[in-house]
Write a protein that holds these residues in place. Structure first.
Motif, PDB file in Angstrom:
ATOM      1  N   MET A 117     104.769  35.268  82.244  1.00 54.72           N
ATOM      2  CA  MET A 117     103.428  35.067  82.696  1.00 54.72           C
ATOM      3  C   MET A 117     102.441  35.717  81.723  1.00 54.72           C
ATOM      4  N   MET A 118     102.786  36.894  81.218  1.00 53.85           N
ATOM      5  CA  MET A 118     101.894  37.566  80.268  1.00 53.85           C
ATOM      6  C   MET A 118     101.701  36.720  79.015  1.00 53.85           C
ATOM      7  N   HIS A 119     102.754  36.052  78.564  1.00 55.45           N
ATOM      8  CA  HIS A 119     102.655  35.216  77.371  1.00 55.45           C
ATOM      9  C   HIS A 119     101.668  34.073  77.601  1.00 55.45           C
ATOM     10  N   VAL A 120     101.745  33.434  78.770  1.00 58.35           N
ATOM     11  CA  VAL A 120     100.836  32.323  79.084  1.00 58.35           C
ATOM     12  C   VAL A 120      99.399  32.816  79.122  1.00 58.35           C
ATOM     13  N   VAL A 121      99.174  33.940  79.789  1.00 60.45           N
ATOM     14  CA  VAL A 121      97.822  34.497  79.883  1.00 60.45           C
ATOM     15  C   VAL A 121      97.324  34.914  78.501  1.00 60.45           C
ATOM     16  N   ALA A 122      98.169  35.566  77.725  1.00 60.38           N
ATOM     17  CA  ALA A 122      97.768  36.033  76.394  1.00 60.38           C
ATOM     18  C   ALA A 122      97.455  34.879  75.453  1.00 60.38           C
ATOM     19  N   SER A 123      98.141  33.761  75.612  1.00 62.52           N
ATOM     20  CA  SER A 123      97.921  32.630  74.707  1.00 62.52           C
ATOM     21  C   SER A 123      96.747  31.751  75.128  1.00 62.52           C
ATOM     22  N   SER A 124      96.212  31.977  76.307  1.00 61.61           N
ATOM     23  CA  SER A 124      95.065  31.208  76.771  1.00 61.61           C
ATOM     24  C   SER A 124      93.792  31.755  76.130  1.00 61.61           C
ATOM     25  N   SER A 125      93.036  30.884  75.495  1.00 59.54           N
ATOM     26  CA  SER A 125      91.846  31.333  74.777  1.00 59.54           C
ATOM     27  C   SER A 125      90.709  31.750  75.708  1.00 59.54           C
ATOM     28  N   ASN A 126      90.696  31.272  76.951  1.00 57.19           N
ATOM     29  CA  ASN A 126      89.582  31.593  77.837  1.00 57.19           C
ATOM     30  C   ASN A 126      89.977  32.542  78.975  1.00 57.19           C
ATOM     31  N   SER A 127      91.142  33.132  78.906  1.00 58.90           N
ATOM     32  CA  SER A 127      91.584  34.026  79.968  1.00 58.90           C
ATOM     33  C   SER A 127      91.080  35.443  79.734  1.00 58.90           C
ATOM     34  N   THR A 128      90.586  36.045  80.786  1.00 55.20           N
ATOM     35  CA  THR A 128      90.167  37.446  80.729  1.00 55.20           C
ATOM     36  C   THR A 128      91.135  38.317  81.527  1.00 55.20           C
ATOM     37  N   LEU A 129      92.246  37.747  81.971  1.00 53.48           N
ATOM     38  CA  LEU A 129      93.192  38.484  82.800  1.00 53.48           C
ATOM     39  C   LEU A 129      94.036  39.482  82.020  1.00 53.48           C
ATOM     40  N   LEU A 130      94.057  39.363  80.712  1.00 57.54           N
ATOM     41  CA  LEU A 130      94.764  40.333  79.873  1.00 57.54           C
ATOM     42  C   LEU A 130      93.748  40.874  78.872  1.00 57.54           C
ATOM     43  N   PRO A 131      93.415  42.153  78.971  1.00 58.46           N
ATOM     44  CA  PRO A 131      92.400  42.721  78.074  1.00 58.46           C
ATOM     45  C   PRO A 131      92.776  42.536  76.611  1.00 58.46           C
ATOM     46  N   PRO A 132      91.768  42.342  75.757  1.00 68.28           N
ATOM     47  CA  PRO A 132      92.053  42.113  74.333  1.00 68.28           C
ATOM     48  C   PRO A 132      92.519  43.355  73.587  1.00 68.28           C
ATOM     49  N   ASP A 133      92.124  44.542  74.065  1.00 67.77           N
ATOM     50  CA  ASP A 133      92.556  45.741  73.335  1.00 67.77           C
ATOM     51  C   ASP A 133      93.948  46.162  73.795  1.00 67.77           C
ATOM     52  N   GLY A 134      94.692  46.693  72.847  1.00 68.68           N
ATOM     53  CA  GLY A 134      96.092  47.046  73.103  1.00 68.68           C
ATOM     54  C   GLY A 134      96.299  48.085  74.184  1.00 68.68           C
ATOM     55  N   TRP A 135      95.421  49.080  74.283  1.00 71.45           N
ATOM     56  CA  TRP A 135      95.571  50.148  75.271  1.00 71.45           C
ATOM     57  C   TRP A 135      95.484  49.588  76.686  1.00 71.45           C
ATOM     58  N   ARG A 136      94.452  48.809  76.970  1.00 67.58           N
ATOM     59  CA  ARG A 136      94.304  48.254  78.317  1.00 67.58           C
ATOM     60  C   ARG A 136      95.376  47.200  78.601  1.00 67.58           C
ATOM     61  N   ALA A 137      95.749  46.437  77.607  1.00 72.53           N
ATOM     62  CA  ALA A 137      96.826  45.453  77.797  1.00 72.53           C
ATOM     63  C   ALA A 137      98.124  46.166  78.167  1.00 72.53           C
ATOM     64  N   ALA A 138      98.373  47.306  77.532  1.00 72.08           N
ATOM     65  CA  ALA A 138      99.574  48.094  77.863  1.00 72.08           C
ATOM     66  C   ALA A 138      99.491  48.636  79.286  1.00 72.08           C
ATOM     67  N   GLN A 139      98.303  49.033  79.726  1.00 73.66           N
ATOM     68  CA  GLN A 139      98.130  49.504  81.098  1.00 73.66           C
ATOM     69  C   GLN A 139      98.409  48.376  82.094  1.00 73.66           C
ATOM     70  N   VAL A 140      97.933  47.172  81.791  1.00 70.86           N
ATOM     71  CA  VAL A 140      98.217  46.019  82.660  1.00 70.86           C
ATOM     72  C   VAL A 140      99.716  45.795  82.728  1.00 70.86           C
ATOM     73  N   ASN A 141     100.368  45.825  81.574  1.00 70.66           N
ATOM     74  CA  ASN A 141     101.815  45.625  81.535  1.00 70.66           C
ATOM     75  C   ASN A 141     102.537  46.696  82.346  1.00 70.66           C
ATOM     76  N   SER A 142     102.068  47.929  82.256  1.00 71.58           N
ATOM     77  CA  SER A 142     102.671  49.016  83.019  1.00 71.58           C
ATOM     78  C   SER A 142     102.498  48.798  84.524  1.00 71.58           C
ATOM     79  N   TRP A 143     101.306  48.382  84.949  1.00 71.58           N
ATOM     80  CA  TRP A 143     101.096  48.113  86.373  1.00 71.58           C
ATOM     81  C   TRP A 143     101.930  46.930  86.851  1.00 71.58           C
ATOM     82  N   LEU A 144     102.073  45.916  86.026  1.00 68.99           N
ATOM     83  CA  LEU A 144     102.926  44.778  86.415  1.00 68.99           C
ATOM     84  C   LEU A 144     104.364  45.234  86.635  1.00 68.99           C
ATOM     85  N   ALA A 145     104.859  46.085  85.751  1.00 68.30           N
ATOM     86  CA  ALA A 145     106.224  46.612  85.909  1.00 68.30           C
ATOM     87  C   ALA A 145     106.323  47.451  87.183  1.00 68.30           C
ATOM     88  N   TYR A 146     105.309  48.266  87.449  1.00 69.19           N
ATOM     89  CA  TYR A 146     105.316  49.084  88.663  1.00 69.19           C
ATOM     90  C   TYR A 146     105.305  48.208  89.913  1.00 69.19           C
TER      91      TYR A 146
END
Length: 139
Positions: A1-30
């Motif tokens: 799902m993260m790959h689909v969101v990340a590859s979408s040019s108009n999605s704001t569901l995955l932050p563009p900066d690496g730090w916040r994207a990592a936080q999203v990934n961490s919360w998804l795992a939790y």
């Protein structure tokens, strides 16, 4: 799902900066480990056994503990990460509707649970998920 969101040019569901994207990934795992897996295991136990099953209380405890940590985190924040909706927020709203509120009896046993229900409903409405999944709280 993260790959689909990340590859979408108009999605704001995955932050563009690496730090916040990592936080999203961490919360998804939790969310997966603290809620999704125990909820699926609980449903499986309840489907296969009608007697009192020793595995149910630990699963309930795991889910309650996960909800408690999420309630604490969201008590001072509007979103899981940053200042806008992310995939973590949407995932939580879906887990709440179809896992917690849909089948788990603790959905409003405590103030934390009631607060989380309100957060999940707000996220659900903010994402306009009614169009995709149906009205919040109804299957």
């Amino acid at each position: 799902m993260m790959h689909v969101v990340a590859s979408s040019s108009n999605s704001t569901l995955l932050p563009p900066d690496g730090w916040r994207a990592a936080q999203v990934n961490s919360w998804l795992a939790y969310l997966w480990h603290a809620l999704e897996i125990p909820l699926h295991a609980l449903k499986q136990v309840l489907v296969t056994n009608t007697d009192s099953v020793p595995g149910i209380p630990p699963l309930h405890a795991t889910i309650h503990q996960g909800l408690k940590k999420i309630a604490w985190h969201l008590s001072s924040k509007r979103y899981f990460v940053g200042y806008s909706l992310t995939l973590a927020d949407v995932s939580f709203a879906v887990i709440w509707k179809y896992g917690i509120a849909g089948s788990f009896s603790c959905a409003a046993e405590s103030d934390d649970d009631a607060a989380l229900a309100a957060v999940a409903e707000r996220i659900w409405l903010e994402c306009n998920l009614d169009e995709e999944f149906g009205t919040f709280g109804h299957h």
